[in-house]
Write an enzyme that holds these catalytic residues in place. Structure first.
Site: not given
Ligand code: GLU
Ligand code: ZN
Length: 507
Positions: A270-274
């Site tokens: 998800s966006k949290r990872h990049g």
């Protein structure tokens, strides 16, 4: 029977890595089997589907450079299939199921409404809303299901109510007993008790629009899809779809649910990872071939001991049997490595072309470069081909070629242990050498600089550091002599003179 597969995104968000992986696997499988790859927009959810997401889907394919094979406008720009243009077809098939006693009319929205609403117009509008929201609830919240109230209404009676204009939805009769089994090509046998399938899901909504399930199954059948490769999150829909194929009397396609894509922490990517949206990767300066190569390897192997595969290689080597069951982990560092590899593989001309939009974005050249700018870009390509990680690194590394850097401050030009006067001596000597021998032959220049440095009793680095600062305005430029060569000695000299003036004023 020849293989026919599809990528069936719902245009309710930007294209992301998971979607590209699904599209790519389907495309590669089609190519490997000499089959057809179809694109189908599943835009039955009219409130969440947006034109901008459809555009983003097309832009994504355009950037990645692979396409679907067919569509309704063969002869013109082909396809894709768009579900919102096929609603009449889904209505027809829902009706067939009612006629075959496999589905039934449900009027529950109206029944509830009779008690609440007085005016006929309001009742009608609210009935439509209510029947649909009930369907949404039933699908969204597990545990809350429809009580099959209308399943027992006599068909003739139901028909009479429909003819009288009462709003209705069409629901599938899920068998009350038994279980539904299918064999996933990757995960093996999967069995669900029919009692655990959403009780009698809506196929056709009260406004005549199909639900996702109806459109998906009717399309896979009418488009003669042989294999459904899609994300694992769709496994829970599969038993229902199998029951629909049974109800129609159709042979279902083979199912293959693809392994999840996770971040390094084991959570769904998800966006949290990049970056996850394809657009972000493009803007960050990834080459599409690197992204394709890397994404194709997320959960699938091709040839042992090899990492780099072109789209053609992948198309030849892809095998469903080589897909892993285990989830794939998205590794940004590995992708960066792929990107570097692909940048090194470009011809200088390709690299110049690939860098141009990024240089233009940074305001260093025009969007369509002038002949002078184009010549500079061509000179620039060899300076950076061996060291760029991303195309977005190009503007910083090459800025000095397109714009004169600010004259460095004195402290920025002093090598360790040298004062301004000593630095002036180094830089003056360097300047003289450049004038004397030029930079065309990098090896000779370097040897000459080395010899001069020894004579002066300083290090080679002490001569190069102020020179690099003066000419490029940074401490980390591409190789110095090649950079000066690309810039031209005649443009380097005034920069050196300005730096000398600053140093002399300080010394
Ligand atoms: N429309 C679904 C999606 O947005 C795909 C379902 C399928 O591939 O069967 O992911
Ligand atoms: Zn009902």
């Amino acid at each position: 029977m020849s293989v026919r597969v599809r990528y069936a995104p719902s245009p309710t968000g930007l294209q992301h890595i998971g979607g590209v992986r699904t599209a790519l696997f389907n495309y590669l499988f089609a190519r490997s089997m000499n089959g057809s790859f179809i694109l189908r927009l599943e835009d039955t959810d009219r409130t969440r589907s947006k034109d901008e997401y459809v555009q983003n889907l097309y832009d994504t394919f355009k950037w990645l450079g692979f396409y679907w094979d067919e569509g309704p406008d063969v002869g013109g720009p082909k396809g894709p299939y768009i579900q919102s243009e096929r609603f009449a077809l889904y209505r027809e098939y829902a009706q067939k199921l009612v006629d075959m006693d496999k589905a039934y009319y449900c009027f529950c929205g109206q029944a509830k409404l009779d008690q609440k609403i007085a005016t006929p117009a309001a009742a009608n509008a609210a009935a439509v809303a209510d029947v649909d929201s009930q369907e949404d609830n039933a699908q969204a919240e597990s545990g809350y299901g429809y009580n099959r109230h209308c399943r027992s209404i006599d068909p003739a009676e139901a028909q009479r109510r429909v003819d009288a204009g009462e709003p209705y939805v069409i629901r599938l009769k899920i068998p009350l007993e038994g279980s539904t089994k299918f064999t996933d090509l990757l995960l093996g046998d999967i069995e669900w008790k029919n009692a655990d399938v959403n009780p009698d899901p809506v196929l056709l909504k009260s406004d005549g629009f199909p639900t996702y399930h109806l459109a998906n199954v009717v399309d896979d059948h009418t488009m003669e899809i042989t294999h459904v490769m899609r994300a694992q999150e769709w496994i829970p829909s599969a038993p229902l779809h199998m029951l629909m194929y049974q109800a129609f009397g159709w042979t279902p396609p083979k199912l293959c649910h693809l392994p999840m894509v996770l971040g390094q922490d084991g959570q769904k990517l998800s966006k949290r990872h990049g970056a996850t949206a394809v657009d972000e990767f493009r803007k960050k300066g990834y080459l599409k071939d690197a992204l394709i190569n890397y994404v194709a390897m997320l959960g699938c192997s091709y040839e042992d001991g090899r990492d780099l595969f072109s789209l053609e290689d992948l198309s030849r080597l892809f095998k469903i049997e080589h897909i892993n069951k285990a989830p794939a982990v998205f590794d940004y560092v590995k992708l960066e490595w792929f990107n570097g590899q692909y940048i090194r593989q470009l011809t200088l001309e390709q690299l110049a072309g690939a860098m141009t939009p990024y240089l233009a974005d940074a305001g260093l050249v025009q969007a369509s470069p002038t002949p002078i700018e184009a010549a500079l870009i061509a000179q620039a390509a060899p300076l950076v081909r061996e060291r760029l990680k991303y195309l977005t690194d190009a503007p910083e590394a090459l800025r000095f070629l397109f714009a004169e850097p600010a004259v460095p401050a004195v402290e920025e030009m002093l090598p360790k242990k040298l004062d301004a006067a000593a630095t002036v001596r180094c830089l003056t000597t360097a300047r003289a050498l450049l004038v004397e021998i030029g930079v065309a032959d990098h090896d000779t220049v370097e040897a000459a600089f080395r010899a001069k440095a020894e004579e002066l009793g300083c290090k080679l680095g002490d001569m190069l550091m102020p020179l690099r600062m003066a000419v490029t305005g940074t401490k980390v430029s591409p190789p110095l002599f090649e950079s000066i060569h690309a810039l031209g000695v005649e443009k380097a000299l005034p920069r050196i003179d300005k730096a000398l003036a600053v140093l002399q004023a300080a010394g």
